[in-house]
Scaffold this motif. Sequence first.
Motif, PDB file in Angstrom:
ATOM      1  N   GLN A 168       1.259  -0.917   0.254  1.00 13.99           N
ATOM      2  CA  GLN A 168       0.171   0.118  -0.318  1.00 13.99           C
ATOM      3  C   GLN A 168       1.124   1.204   0.016  1.00 13.99           C
ATOM      4  N   ALA A 169       2.353   1.440   0.087  1.00 11.56           N
ATOM      5  CA  ALA A 169       3.249   1.811   0.609  1.00 11.56           C
ATOM      6  C   ALA A 169       3.007   2.562  -0.934  1.00 11.56           C
ATOM      7  N   PRO A 170       2.907   4.030  -1.474  1.00 10.28           N
ATOM      8  CA  PRO A 170       3.079   4.971  -2.446  1.00 10.28           C
ATOM      9  C   PRO A 170       4.378   4.615  -3.299  1.00 10.28           C
ATOM     10  N   PHE A 171       5.563   4.412  -2.688  1.00  7.74           N
ATOM     11  CA  PHE A 171       7.299   5.218  -2.556  1.00  7.74           C
ATOM     12  C   PHE A 171       7.551   4.062  -2.032  1.00  7.74           C
ATOM     13  N   ARG A 172       7.857   2.564  -2.802  1.00  4.52           N
ATOM     14  CA  ARG A 172       7.829   1.550  -2.673  1.00  4.52           C
ATOM     15  C   ARG A 172       9.331   0.708  -2.471  1.00  4.52           C
ATOM     16  N   ASP A 173      10.190   2.012  -3.548  1.00  2.80           N
ATOM     17  CA  ASP A 173      11.576   1.999  -3.768  1.00  2.80           C
ATOM     18  C   ASP A 173      12.176   3.778  -1.888  1.00  2.80           C
ATOM     19  N   GLU A 174      11.306   3.848  -1.802  1.00  2.00           N
ATOM     20  CA  GLU A 174      11.904   4.547  -0.477  1.00  2.00           C
ATOM     21  C   GLU A 174      12.461   4.267   0.617  1.00  2.00           C
ATOM     22  N   VAL A 175      13.258   4.917   1.323  1.00  2.00           N
ATOM     23  CA  VAL A 175      13.731   4.401   3.234  1.00  2.00           C
ATOM     24  C   VAL A 175      12.793   4.587   3.929  1.00  2.00           C
ATOM     25  N   ASN A 176      12.515   4.169   4.798  1.00  2.00           N
ATOM     26  CA  ASN A 176      11.763   3.752   5.482  1.00  2.00           C
ATOM     27  C   ASN A 176      12.509   3.660   6.840  1.00  2.00           C
ATOM     28  N   TYR A 177      13.274   5.355   7.550  1.00  2.00           N
ATOM     29  CA  TYR A 177      12.929   6.204   8.052  1.00  2.00           C
ATOM     30  C   TYR A 177      13.435   5.669   9.685  1.00  2.00           C
TER      31      TYR A 177
END
Length: 195
Positions: A168-177
């Motif tokens: 469900q995440a819109p930007f799946r390749d982003e860092v999840n800080y």
Amino acid sequence: LLAKAYFELKDWDKALTASKKLYEFTPQPQILSNINIIKNNKTIGYKRKNEPVRLNLGCGGKPVAGFTNCDLFPGKSVDEVFSLEEIPYANQSVDEIQSEHALEHLPRLKAEKAIKEWARVLKRGGKLGLKVPDLEECCRKFVENPGLQERWYMHTLYGVQDFRDDHQAPFRDEVNYGQIHYTGFTEERLSRLLT
């Protein structure tokens, strides 16, 4: 003058920021004293006299009924937004603190500062419920279970560092800080820190 204006307006966050900036340029004892006064005034407003204060620190998406759910990252289940190592509550004003899988998301020095901060706000005889991954156990299981290394134990040791598995995440390749693990705890180390 800016710090004084924010102080008069009781905008403690801006007064604190302005005072800290002033102290950087002019490190005088009076400014340091003013910073402590501002911090104290900031915490006084959080005292609740008629009901127990129970904080669920680092709640993420897991709110607990009967607790004020707090996290650094805003969300629909977050009641108050602040850092685990800078709790805007008065000394000995909190009856109970619960924190599940949050402390490991802070770098070592901040995690140690957070524990001191929790001791500051917790009333004498108050209750602390703390759950963190057992570093020794995770390392042992990582070596013993090659099939689970990549998925379970890697995430336990280092956190879920991206949104790759969140469909469900819109930007799946982003860092999840918010999910990166910066420190770990053995039972002996945690016991020593709490003592």
